[in-house]
Design an enzyme around this catalytic site. Sequence first.
Site, PDB file in Angstrom:
ATOM      1  N   PRO A 136       6.864 -19.804  11.106  1.00 52.32           N
ATOM      2  CA  PRO A 136       6.752 -20.079   9.822  1.00 52.32           C
ATOM      3  C   PRO A 136       5.662 -20.427   8.988  1.00 52.32           C
ATOM      4  O   PRO A 136       5.288 -20.920   7.817  1.00 52.32           O
ATOM      5  CB  PRO A 136       7.982 -20.388   8.940  1.00 52.32           C
ATOM      6  CG  PRO A 136       8.703 -19.766  10.324  1.00 52.32           C
ATOM      7  CD  PRO A 136       8.327 -20.165  11.618  1.00 52.32           C
ATOM      8  N   SER A 140      -2.922 -17.993  10.368  1.00 50.72           N
ATOM      9  CA  SER A 140      -3.523 -18.028  11.004  1.00 50.72           C
ATOM     10  C   SER A 140      -4.560 -19.574  11.758  1.00 50.72           C
ATOM     11  O   SER A 140      -5.491 -18.716  12.674  1.00 50.72           O
ATOM     12  CB  SER A 140      -4.960 -17.841   9.664  1.00 50.72           C
ATOM     13  OG  SER A 140      -4.119 -17.048   8.647  1.00 50.72           O
ATOM     14  N   ASP A 247      -7.911  -8.882  20.251  1.00 53.86           N
ATOM     15  CA  ASP A 247      -9.394  -8.153  19.864  1.00 53.86           C
ATOM     16  C   ASP A 247      -8.546  -6.624  20.023  1.00 53.86           C
ATOM     17  O   ASP A 247      -9.665  -5.931  18.987  1.00 53.86           O
ATOM     18  CB  ASP A 247     -10.377  -8.461  20.927  1.00 53.86           C
ATOM     19  CG  ASP A 247     -11.018 -10.287  20.634  1.00 53.86           C
ATOM     20  OD1 ASP A 247     -11.026  -9.940  19.502  1.00 53.86           O
ATOM     21  OD2 ASP A 247     -11.293 -10.207  22.111  1.00 53.86           O
ATOM     22  N   GLY A 249      -5.802  -5.548  19.460  1.00 54.08           N
ATOM     23  CA  GLY A 249      -4.979  -4.839  18.398  1.00 54.08           C
ATOM     24  C   GLY A 249      -5.466  -5.166  17.490  1.00 54.08           C
ATOM     25  O   GLY A 249      -5.129  -3.919  16.144  1.00 54.08           O
ATOM     26  N   GLN A 343      -5.875   7.137  -8.222  1.00 57.51           N
ATOM     27  CA  GLN A 343      -7.106   7.330  -9.588  1.00 57.51           C
ATOM     28  C   GLN A 343      -6.784   8.954  -9.423  1.00 57.51           C
ATOM     29  O   GLN A 343      -6.460   9.535 -10.964  1.00 57.51           O
ATOM     30  CB  GLN A 343      -7.733   6.930  -9.798  1.00 57.51           C
ATOM     31  CG  GLN A 343      -8.675   6.847 -10.874  1.00 57.51           C
ATOM     32  CD  GLN A 343      -7.931   6.290 -11.969  1.00 57.51           C
ATOM     33  OE1 GLN A 343      -7.163   4.880 -11.807  1.00 57.51           O
ATOM     34  NE2 GLN A 343      -8.421   6.120 -12.827  1.00 57.51           N
ATOM     35  N   GLU A 370      -2.614  -9.144  12.046  1.00 59.69           N
ATOM     36  CA  GLU A 370      -3.762  -9.273  12.952  1.00 59.69           C
ATOM     37  C   GLU A 370      -4.725 -10.140  12.662  1.00 59.69           C
ATOM     38  O   GLU A 370      -5.904  -9.985  13.307  1.00 59.69           O
ATOM     39  CB  GLU A 370      -4.210  -7.614  13.884  1.00 59.69           C
ATOM     40  CG  GLU A 370      -2.985  -6.405  13.892  1.00 59.69           C
ATOM     41  CD  GLU A 370      -2.370  -7.363  15.558  1.00 59.69           C
ATOM     42  OE1 GLU A 370      -2.230  -8.257  16.005  1.00 59.69           O
ATOM     43  OE2 GLU A 370      -1.466  -6.221  15.932  1.00 59.69           O
ATOM     44  N   GLY A 371      -4.357 -11.055  12.263  1.00 60.56           N
ATOM     45  CA  GLY A 371      -5.608 -11.862  11.123  1.00 60.56           C
ATOM     46  C   GLY A 371      -6.073 -11.423  10.382  1.00 60.56           C
ATOM     47  O   GLY A 371      -6.731 -10.057   9.880  1.00 60.56           O
TER      48      GLY A 371
END
Length: 387
Positions: A136, A140, A247, A249, A343, A370-371
């Site tokens: 939680p 990052s 890396d 993932g 669109q 994954e970042g």
Amino acid sequence: MATGSAVPVERRLPGDEARALLDLTRDLVDGELRPRAAADEAADRFPREVFRTLGRSGLLSLPYPERFGGGGQPYEVYLQVLEELAAGWLAVGLGVSVHTLSCHALAAFGTEEQRERWLPAMLGGEQLGAYCLSEPQSGSDAASLRTRADLEGEEYLVSGTKAWITHGGHADFYSTMARTSDEGARGISCLLVPGDAPGLSAAPPEHKMGMRSSPTAQLHFDGVRVARERLIGAEGQGFQIALAALDSGRLGIAACAVGVAQAALDLAVDWARSRRQFGRPIADFQGLSFLLADMATRIEAGRALYLAAARRRDDGLPFTREAAMAKLFCTDAAMQVTTDAVQVLGGYGYTQDYPAERYLREAKVLQIVEGTNQIQRLVIGRHLTGH
């Protein structure tokens, strides 16, 4: 205790076997995934049996060694399968990517004895894994995680909370990063936690704007006892293991993003051909055809980027920077392509009668998992400058 080596995979150039594998995947997508994706998404229904079907077809273990029950396929092939799955149903494509990610620690850093004991079941098709790093208060900044694993005799006593766990509450095993000392990133270790361990529980799934059929939940570790033999790698090696897994993932997320973007483009092209305004198909109007051309170009560029990174991985070359680039570009491209697809369909694209709006909602999460893409830029920048 740990090997630390890359997962050994025999190098195979895409050929008849790879084409057969992709044909099988497309058949499963058309027969098992695409027909039910919209209904299960609307009902927040997790398709656990779909993963068993994929597992029995050999699609849950593609990039791992055959002697442990894997498919022995290079990442270049595995990622193309992942793209096809995500094009049919992102929750399934991303779920396969997460399962592959959750097996990486044991496959790449476990001892031979650990691999022989647990990896065949993990790759056998009936089990589904999850990856537990985020908390939680540490997303990052993963190195600041607080979940503790204190050694008591031959068992670790694990307490804490993990967050944003795909398959949380449904997984059969969790590759879990926990703190075994207070030495910052060097105090993190990796444990293979059984899904039915006493004291392990899942919170109700998060209510998300997309990927609703994929459960994402917090996991609570309340004095969970994990045998010392389930420590993967050495104590303090967990953060290194986590980054190595990410890396790979990130390449999975890149492939999934291209799959979603391709599905959105296919829908937009079909619509542009059939929708008529002012007496002719709207595809005939230059403004719209240029939009489709830009969408297609972004997809092809993203596909080339993730495949190039995969080939570096398969050849045993460093690919951290290339994985970050692929994840960044492909997910940003998916966001733009799905926005443009809405669109193209106009008002119809904004309704749930067509999947364009679902593709748009799904694409957004790929810029986060994954970042975040801001983290990818940080990784790339550090590789460029050496700082």
